[in-house]
Enzyme design. Structure first.
Site, PDB file in Angstrom:
ATOM      1  N   LYS A 150     -13.466 -14.939 -22.291  1.00 17.52           N
ATOM      2  CA  LYS A 150     -14.438 -13.938 -21.414  1.00 17.52           C
ATOM      3  C   LYS A 150     -15.604 -14.998 -21.016  1.00 17.52           C
ATOM      4  CE  LYS A 150     -11.955 -10.136 -21.067  1.00 17.52           C
ATOM      5  NZ  LYS A 150     -11.357  -9.540 -19.652  1.00 17.52           N
ATOM      6  N   LYS A 246      -0.883  -4.202 -15.170  1.00 19.40           N
ATOM      7  CA  LYS A 246      -1.463  -3.158 -16.092  1.00 19.40           C
ATOM      8  C   LYS A 246      -0.942  -1.916 -15.805  1.00 19.40           C
ATOM      9  CE  LYS A 246      -5.675  -5.824 -17.343  1.00 19.40           C
ATOM     10  NZ  LYS A 246      -7.266  -5.941 -16.972  1.00 19.40           N
TER      11      LYS A 246
END
Length: 327
Positions: A150, A246
């Site tokens: 990230k 997702k």
């Protein structure tokens, strides 16, 4: 045949804070739908996501609004017509899959015609922090096959160099969570190649990614926040090469399977992603994992305590849950 619906919400503490470019979380807030028939229970979990305007309260209310139709026997295909995509539909859809599997004695893998994997390679996430802290986290994951990093727009090069130096062997996914500009994408192409990055995930804001139209990246780019459902595919810039699916975005396994089929037909690779959640969210997602080039399902591994009988993780691999846990 008597069907009943139960809806609950839970806050599951994390073992350590999870930080991305949009903020930090210390708990996973989830909603669980349970559909029962003749003493058999099917469960589905979802994660309402503020980035998409979802809250726990509204998600619970949306599921409650479906009580009459669910208890009257509405199925997964009915929900595609009566509910919008999102977390609420995901919980109900996954509960119905689980219920069907338990009533028929067939696993969900058998129902969708996919072999159940013995284990699944998953990305292990290095959260956003200073380069020094990120290097320490990466060092602990250095034997994993795949690391997801990230980053934000402030110090990406230093963060990525620190991670790669600490973990020279794993494949790398870089996830700016919509925080970069197209000039940063362009300027960092050489570095991404130098550090052997396998995938760049959603670098630009989903509502401002037009610069990827016609853009040829030297590293594959995945659409995450820009891709929720099958209807989004047609409008995606062609600079995206990978579809990050997702279940909470697609609105359930049923919709995710359809999205995967069309994305692959268009020549896109697949990625299976997740929110921070328990194993009850991840077990349905593992149904699609064998079809994916990238799997990012480490959500339960961030919890201080997962659900009993859930998925186990070791050295960057996931092993499926106990029998009867889900599906």
């Amino acid at each position: 045949m008597r069907l009943s619906l139960t809806v609950t919400s839970e806050s599951l503490p994390l073992a350590r804070p999870f930080r991305i470019s949009r903020g930090m979380k210390t708990v996973a807030d989830v909603v669980v739908a349970t559909i029962s028939q003749d003493g058999v229970e099917g469960r589905g979990e979802c994660v309402p996501y503020p980035r998409y305007g979802e809250t726990i309260e509204e998600t619970v209310a949306t599921i409650e609004n479906q009580r009459a139709s669910i208890e009257a026997g509405a199925g997964r295909r009915d929900l595609l017509e009566t509910m919008s995509p999102g977390a609420a539909r995901n919980a109900l859809d996954c509960a119905l899959w689980d219920l069907e599997a338990k009533l028929t004695g067939q696993s969900v893998f058998e129902l969708v015609g996919t072999d159940r994997p013995v284990r699944v390679e998953t990305a292990m996430t290095v959260g956003l922090d200073t380069p020094e802290v990120m290097a320490k986290a990466a060092r602990e994951l250095a034997t994993s096959p795949l690391i997801k990093v990230k980053v934000d727009a402030t110090d990406s090069a230093a963060q990525l160099r620190a991670v790669r130096e600490a973990a020279p062997l794993p494949r790398l996914i870089v996830d700016p969570n919509e925080s970069w500009s197209i000039s940063q994408v362009d300027d960092l192409q050489g570095l991404l190649l130098e550090l052997r990055v396998d995938l760049l995930e959603q670098p630009l804001p989903a509502d401002n990614d037009g610069a990827l139209r016609g853009y040829v990246s030297r590293v594959p780019i995945a659409a995450d926040e820009a891709l929720h459902t099958l209807s989004d595919l047609a409008g995606l810039p062609d600079g995206y090469n990978v579809a990050n699916i997702k279940l909470d975005k697609a609105g359930g396994l049923t919709a995710a399977l359809a999205l995967a089929e069309v994305a692959q037909a268009r020549g896109m690779q697949l990625m299976m992603g997740c929110m921070i959640s328990s194993s009850l969210s991840i077990a349905p997602a593992m149904t699609l994992a064998p079809r994916c080039s990238f799997v990012d399902l480490d959500g339960p591994l961030w919890l201080s305590r997962d659900r009993e009988g859930g998925i186990s993780g070791s050295e960057g691999y996931l092993t499926g849950p106990a029998p009867q846990f889900w599906g």
